[in-house]
Motif scaffolding. Structure first.
Motif, PDB file in Angstrom:
ATOM      1  N   ASP A 173     -20.713 132.455  73.492  1.00 53.89           N
ATOM      2  CA  ASP A 173     -21.959 132.837  73.946  1.00 53.89           C
ATOM      3  C   ASP A 173     -22.445 134.024  73.158  1.00 53.89           C
ATOM      4  N   ASP A 209     -25.657 134.245  70.901  1.00 56.47           N
ATOM      5  CA  ASP A 209     -26.646 135.457  70.935  1.00 56.47           C
ATOM      6  C   ASP A 209     -27.049 136.036  69.739  1.00 56.47           C
ATOM      7  N   ASP A 249     -38.945 130.384  74.879  1.00 58.92           N
ATOM      8  CA  ASP A 249     -38.697 130.328  76.300  1.00 58.92           C
ATOM      9  C   ASP A 249     -37.645 129.018  76.797  1.00 58.92           C
ATOM     10  N   GLY A 250     -36.544 129.324  77.624  1.00 60.00           N
ATOM     11  CA  GLY A 250     -35.981 128.405  78.072  1.00 60.00           C
ATOM     12  C   GLY A 250     -34.761 128.000  77.165  1.00 60.00           C
ATOM     13  N   ARG A 294     -32.228 129.400  75.605  1.00 59.87           N
ATOM     14  CA  ARG A 294     -30.945 130.119  76.124  1.00 59.87           C
ATOM     15  C   ARG A 294     -30.329 129.398  77.192  1.00 59.87           C
ATOM     16  N   ASP A 295     -31.246 129.167  78.326  1.00 63.64           N
ATOM     17  CA  ASP A 295     -30.782 128.100  79.349  1.00 63.64           C
ATOM     18  C   ASP A 295     -30.277 126.806  78.790  1.00 63.64           C
ATOM     19  N   ALA A 296     -31.095 126.157  78.015  1.00 62.30           N
ATOM     20  CA  ALA A 296     -30.739 124.959  77.496  1.00 62.30           C
ATOM     21  C   ALA A 296     -29.446 124.813  76.865  1.00 62.30           C
ATOM     22  N   ASP A 299     -22.084 123.963  79.482  1.00 65.20           N
ATOM     23  CA  ASP A 299     -21.689 123.405  80.572  1.00 65.20           C
ATOM     24  C   ASP A 299     -21.265 122.041  80.544  1.00 65.20           C
ATOM     25  N   ASN A 340     -26.932 126.850  77.456  1.00 69.77           N
ATOM     26  CA  ASN A 340     -25.932 127.113  78.520  1.00 69.77           C
ATOM     27  C   ASN A 340     -25.747 125.992  79.186  1.00 69.77           C
ATOM     28  N   ALA A 341     -26.818 125.141  79.388  1.00 67.20           N
ATOM     29  CA  ALA A 341     -26.500 123.999  79.957  1.00 67.20           C
ATOM     30  C   ALA A 341     -25.890 122.718  79.360  1.00 67.20           C
TER      31      ALA A 341
END
Length: 198
Positions: free
Chosen positions: A85, A89, A179-180, A182-184, A190, A186-187
């Motif tokens: 992470d 980042d 947008d989105g 970082r979430d992508a 995961d 993370n997914a």
């Protein structure tokens, strides 16, 4: 520019001037005179160090790569996920991101030269290769430690994550936002690295 207290040499000053000129004029409109003006010396003095704009910009990419590897490096401590992470980042959000908007745009223009210029392509590939190697190392260590799935593929993880980082940079320049992303990421981590790990 330098981490120590030594007096910067002319090359350091030229790299600073190139940075400022790129931010001010962009790649397409940049001239050697623009860089000389930012350096506060004559164009012939600049040509003493670099014959052409292309040669100077290739040297500037080398300069940026050194700064990139100093900033974007996998931490030695923490869990594999925390280290991954932190690495992502750092690759996504350089310090003073807003101040670098003009430079990001200019470098986006430089990247457009890569399909037509092997020297530009080789230097730009080094950034991706470095990030991919750092990701592969963390993922391999995470698999060995049992933090990531045993069947995870470090190479595929590196390709996916480097592609997402590059896409985020391109969207930030072209559309003004990422947008989105970082979430992508993370997914993806995961699902592909941590899924099923207990």
């Amino acid at each position: 520019m330098n981490a120590d207290d030594s007096v910067p040499g002319p090359t350091d000053d030229i790299m600073c001037a190139t940075y400022r000129a790129l931010c001010r004029h962009g790649y397409a409109n940049l001239t050697m005179q623009d860089i000389a003006d930012e350096w506060s010396k004559s164009k012939p003095a600049l040509h003493y160090h670099y014959d052409t704009k292309r040669g100077l910009l290739l040297a500037f990419l080398e300069h940026l790569f050194t700064a990139y590897t100093d900033r974007v490096a996998a931490p030695d401590e923490g869990s594999p996920r925390a280290r991954l992470d932190a690495l992502i980042d750092a690759a996504l959000d350089p310090p003073r991101a807003d101040a670098h908007r003009e430079l990001r745009t200019a470098l986006f223009e430089v990247k457009a030269q890569a399909p037509h210029d092997e020297a530009f392509r080789e230097r730009l590939e080094r950034f991706d290769d470095y990030l991919a190697a750092e990701i592969r190392r963390i993922v391999a260590e995470g698999i060995e430690a049992g933090a990531f799935r045993a069947d995870a593929d470090p190479e595929m993880a590196a390709v996916l994550l480097v592609t997402l980082v590059n896409g985020a940079h391109s969207r930030r320049v072209a559309l003004g936002a990422a947008d989105g992303v970082r979430d992508a990421i993370n997914a993806a981590v995961d699902d592909h690295l941590e899924g099923g790990v207990r």
